[in-house]
Design a protein around this motif. Structure first.
Motif, PDB file in Angstrom:
ATOM      1  N   ASP A 150      18.743  30.855  54.685  1.00 39.89           N
ATOM      2  CA  ASP A 150      19.884  30.981  53.643  1.00 39.89           C
ATOM      3  C   ASP A 150      20.874  31.424  54.644  1.00 39.89           C
ATOM      4  O   ASP A 150      20.888  33.001  55.005  1.00 39.89           O
ATOM      5  CB  ASP A 150      19.385  31.505  53.270  1.00 39.89           C
ATOM      6  CG  ASP A 150      21.049  31.800  51.248  1.00 39.89           C
ATOM      7  OD1 ASP A 150      21.067  30.635  51.120  1.00 39.89           O
ATOM      8  OD2 ASP A 150      20.544  32.841  50.586  1.00 39.89           O
ATOM      9  N   THR A 167      23.612  26.895  52.619  1.00 36.17           N
ATOM     10  CA  THR A 167      24.212  28.436  52.381  1.00 36.17           C
ATOM     11  C   THR A 167      25.540  27.736  51.059  1.00 36.17           C
ATOM     12  O   THR A 167      25.499  26.847  50.422  1.00 36.17           O
ATOM     13  CB  THR A 167      25.050  27.807  54.412  1.00 36.17           C
ATOM     14  OG1 THR A 167      26.110  29.126  54.118  1.00 36.17           O
ATOM     15  CG2 THR A 167      25.949  26.378  54.002  1.00 36.17           C
ATOM     16  N   ALA A 205      15.581  32.018  44.684  1.00 40.21           N
ATOM     17  CA  ALA A 205      16.736  32.407  46.214  1.00 40.21           C
ATOM     18  C   ALA A 205      17.159  33.783  45.857  1.00 40.21           C
ATOM     19  O   ALA A 205      16.276  34.758  44.635  1.00 40.21           O
ATOM     20  CB  ALA A 205      18.564  31.913  46.187  1.00 40.21           C
ATOM     21  N   THR A 221      14.900  29.877  49.319  1.00 41.75           N
ATOM     22  CA  THR A 221      15.199  29.974  50.152  1.00 41.75           C
ATOM     23  C   THR A 221      15.548  31.771  51.150  1.00 41.75           C
ATOM     24  O   THR A 221      15.856  32.523  50.143  1.00 41.75           O
ATOM     25  CB  THR A 221      16.685  29.874  50.167  1.00 41.75           C
ATOM     26  OG1 THR A 221      18.071  29.690  51.287  1.00 41.75           O
ATOM     27  CG2 THR A 221      17.620  30.757  48.627  1.00 41.75           C
TER      28      THR A 221
END
Length: 222
Positions: A6, A27, A169, A189
């Motif tokens: 990430d 990203t 995430a 991530t």
């Protein structure tokens, strides 16, 4: 479980020994800005080239606007380069109704999509109806907000057989990562710094040092 880096800082994409293999990079505009880069099409094309140079097979990029004309221009250029580089491109879009038209349009182009920022089960059901390939809840933010994050993670995993895959995430600790692995999350991530930091452990090093002391003691006949 797939692991994605990430970060938009390409210099951090090379990982030392001890880190597991990563599938690719994900990203977003905030990470691009934090890397000191402009959020524009040339930057995204450079990130695609960098992913190929690092030997990654996938890159997930977030479109900056729901405007269909802009989305079409960006997607044409990104898809053309990703195909030349043999990089699997996944388009990230916010999990929000004001983005519905753009989400549906990108999906009709045959492009894999990830809906990011998912925060509750109603959004999860909507993401399934939108035929999202991935959903990305921000686990750390949900915890900080006092949400029942593990109920939502379980719901996401339960949808994986016939719905979007969970890409978790904002993971703040190896304990949270272990819980996600135990639940069966499809992907996570992580910032490169977290992978590097967690590739070794003080308890492991203490055990190694004890082994070394005991080996030397045994040779001295102690």
């Amino acid at each position: 479980m797939k692991i994605y880096l990430d970060s938009a800082q390409t210099g951090s994409w090379k990982l030392p020994a001890g880190c597991p293999s990563v599938q690719g990079v994900t990203t977003n505009p905030s990470l691009v800005h934090q890397a000191g880069l402009p959020v524009n099409l040339p930057t995204y094309l450079d990130l695609l080239q960098a992913a190929a140079d690092h030997g990654f097979s996938e890159l997930m990029l977030q479109l900056p606007s729901s405007d269909l004309a802009l989305a079409a221009a960006w997607l044409d250029a990104l898809r053309a380069l990703s195909q030349r580089l043999s990089i699997q491109l996944t388009v990230k879009l916010p999990c929000a109704p004001e983005w519905a038209t753009c989400i549906q349009w990108v999906k009709k182009q045959g492009q894999p999509i990830l809906l990011t920022g998912l925060s509750n089960p109603v959004q999860l059901l909507w993401a399934r109806e939108m035929e999202a390939d991935y959903v990305a809840p921000y686990v750390g933010r949900l915890v900080n907000d006092g949400r029942n994050v593990w109920a939502l993670m379980q719901a996401c995993v339960a949808q994986q057989n016939a719905g979007p895959q969970l890409l978790a995430a904002s993971i703040k600790s190896p304990d949270v990562l272990a819980q996600l692995m135990g639940l069966g999350a499809a992907a996570v991530t992580l910032p490169p710094a977290s992978l590097v930091a967690w590739s070794s452990d003080a308890l492991t090093q203490a055990a190694i040092q004890q082994f070394d002391r005991d080996i030397q003691a045994s040779l001295r006949g102690v």
